[in-house]
Design a protein around this motif. Structure first.
Motif, PDB file in Angstrom:
ATOM      1  N   ALA A  77       0.825  -1.210   0.000  1.00 34.81           N
ATOM      2  CA  ALA A  77       0.000   0.000   0.000  1.00 34.81           C
ATOM      3  C   ALA A  77       0.862   1.264   0.000  1.00 34.81           C
ATOM      4  N   LEU A  78       1.960   1.221   0.716  1.00 29.25           N
ATOM      5  CA  LEU A  78       2.848   2.394   0.780  1.00 29.25           C
ATOM      6  C   LEU A  78       3.495   2.692  -0.575  1.00 29.25           C
ATOM      7  N   GLN A  79       3.688   1.648  -1.382  1.00 32.70           N
ATOM      8  CA  GLN A  79       4.286   1.833  -2.712  1.00 32.70           C
ATOM      9  C   GLN A  79       3.364   2.604  -3.654  1.00 32.70           C
ATOM     10  N   TRP A  80       2.072   2.556  -3.387  1.00 30.54           N
ATOM     11  CA  TRP A  80       1.115   3.220  -4.263  1.00 30.54           C
ATOM     12  C   TRP A  80       1.254   4.737  -4.227  1.00 30.54           C
ATOM     13  N   ARG A  81       1.811   5.258  -3.136  1.00 31.61           N
ATOM     14  CA  ARG A  81       1.948   6.719  -3.031  1.00 31.61           C
ATOM     15  C   ARG A  81       2.799   7.292  -4.157  1.00 31.61           C
ATOM     16  N   PHE A 189      -6.080  10.849  -3.836  1.00 36.11           N
ATOM     17  CA  PHE A 189      -6.422   9.531  -3.299  1.00 36.11           C
ATOM     18  C   PHE A 189      -5.571   9.214  -2.071  1.00 36.11           C
ATOM     19  N   VAL A 190      -4.283   9.508  -2.159  1.00 32.84           N
ATOM     20  CA  VAL A 190      -3.364   9.225  -1.054  1.00 32.84           C
ATOM     21  C   VAL A 190      -3.752  10.009   0.210  1.00 32.84           C
ATOM     22  N   ARG A 191      -4.331  11.191   0.022  1.00 32.13           N
ATOM     23  CA  ARG A 191      -4.751  12.001   1.174  1.00 32.13           C
ATOM     24  C   ARG A 191      -6.140  11.618   1.696  1.00 32.13           C
ATOM     25  N   SER A 192      -6.847  10.758   0.942  1.00 33.41           N
ATOM     26  CA  SER A 192      -8.229  10.418   1.292  1.00 33.41           C
ATOM     27  C   SER A 192      -8.303   9.343   2.366  1.00 33.41           C
ATOM     28  N   GLU A 193      -9.493   9.219   2.971  1.00 37.31           N
ATOM     29  CA  GLU A 193      -9.694   8.191   3.990  1.00 37.31           C
ATOM     30  C   GLU A 193      -9.682   6.797   3.376  1.00 37.31           C
ATOM     31  N   PHE A 194      -9.973   6.704   2.080  1.00 38.18           N
ATOM     32  CA  PHE A 194      -9.924   5.398   1.397  1.00 38.18           C
ATOM     33  C   PHE A 194      -8.518   4.795   1.524  1.00 38.18           C
ATOM     34  N   TYR A 195      -7.523   5.645   1.344  1.00 32.97           N
ATOM     35  CA  TYR A 195      -6.129   5.171   1.403  1.00 32.97           C
ATOM     36  C   TYR A 195      -5.623   5.133   2.851  1.00 32.97           C
ATOM     37  N   GLN A 196      -5.967   6.144   3.634  1.00 37.85           N
ATOM     38  CA  GLN A 196      -5.463   6.233   4.996  1.00 37.85           C
ATOM     39  C   GLN A 196      -5.875   5.028   5.837  1.00 37.85           C
ATOM     40  N   GLU A 197      -7.060   4.480   5.521  1.00 33.55           N
ATOM     41  CA  GLU A 197      -7.518   3.284   6.248  1.00 33.55           C
ATOM     42  C   GLU A 197      -6.603   2.089   5.992  1.00 33.55           C
TER      43      GLU A 197
END
Length: 200
Positions: A77-81, A189-197
């Motif tokens: 998931a971290l690589q997606w940033r 997207f990276v700043r959104s709750e979708f990603y933060q979760e």
């Protein structure tokens, strides 16, 4: 797909700066192809023949089973940033990204990108022409239901490519949209709750 007994090869149009050839006979033209001409030629190529036995409408086929979406590891998931490609290649990431874009009412870019990926997997010329027409009408043409934001130059090149559809017909437009998602949609997207979760 060509009407009557005219073969597809005979309709091949080779465009040069001052000449174009049809049926092997040279006809001079000093005019650029207008959007209307391109649409007419595209319409001729995509016209269904009397015998449409080789045409299979995509939505009549058995739907594919949805891929299993296993939750990614924290490292994944971290690589997606920093990599839109890694995000798009991961089923869970793709689904999450799509949900985020839908929440913003801006999913047309991703849907176009996915449609282009599906298009490049087609092997049948008949199906390719049918899918090309569908993508053009849904995403490319002016006032399309899900019109994507591409510049006029890219749109013109894409329309000319569709005179004789090939696997690379949408490449330029797809790259433009990929770049747009990378610079604009991915950071949001990276700043959104979708990603933060995912990275808690």
């Amino acid at each position: 797909v060509c009407p009557g007994n005219i073969s597809q090869d005979s309709l091949t149009i080779q465009m040069h700066s001052t000449h174009w050839h049809i049926h092997g006979k040279e006809k001079k033209s000093h005019l650029m192809f207008s959007a209307k001409e391109i649409k007419i030629k595209l319409g001729i190529l995509l016209q269904k023949p009397d015998s449409a036995g080789d045409l299979v409408i995509p939505y009549n086929e058995k739907p594919e089973k949805p891929a299993k979406t296993q939750k990614p590891s924290l490292d994944e998931a971290l690589q997606w940033r920093d990599s839109l490609d890694k995000l798009l290649q991961n089923n869970y990431g793709l689904a999450s990204f799509k949900s985020f874009l839908k929440s913003e009412f801006s999913e047309e870019n991703l849907e176009f990108w996915i449609a282009c990926e599906d298009y490049k997997k087609i092997k049948s010329p008949a199906k390719m022409a049918e899918k090309a027409k569908q993508i053009y009408e849904e995403f490319i043409q002016t006032e399309a239901p899900k019109e994507v934001n591409i510049d006029h130059f890219t749109k013109d090149i894409t329309m000319k490519n569709l005179v004789e559809p090939s696997l690379s017909s949408f490449d330029m437009a797809q790259k433009r949209i990929h770049s747009l998602m990378e610079k604009d949609s991915l950071p949001r997207f990276v700043r959104s709750e979708f990603y933060q979760e995912l990275i808690k």
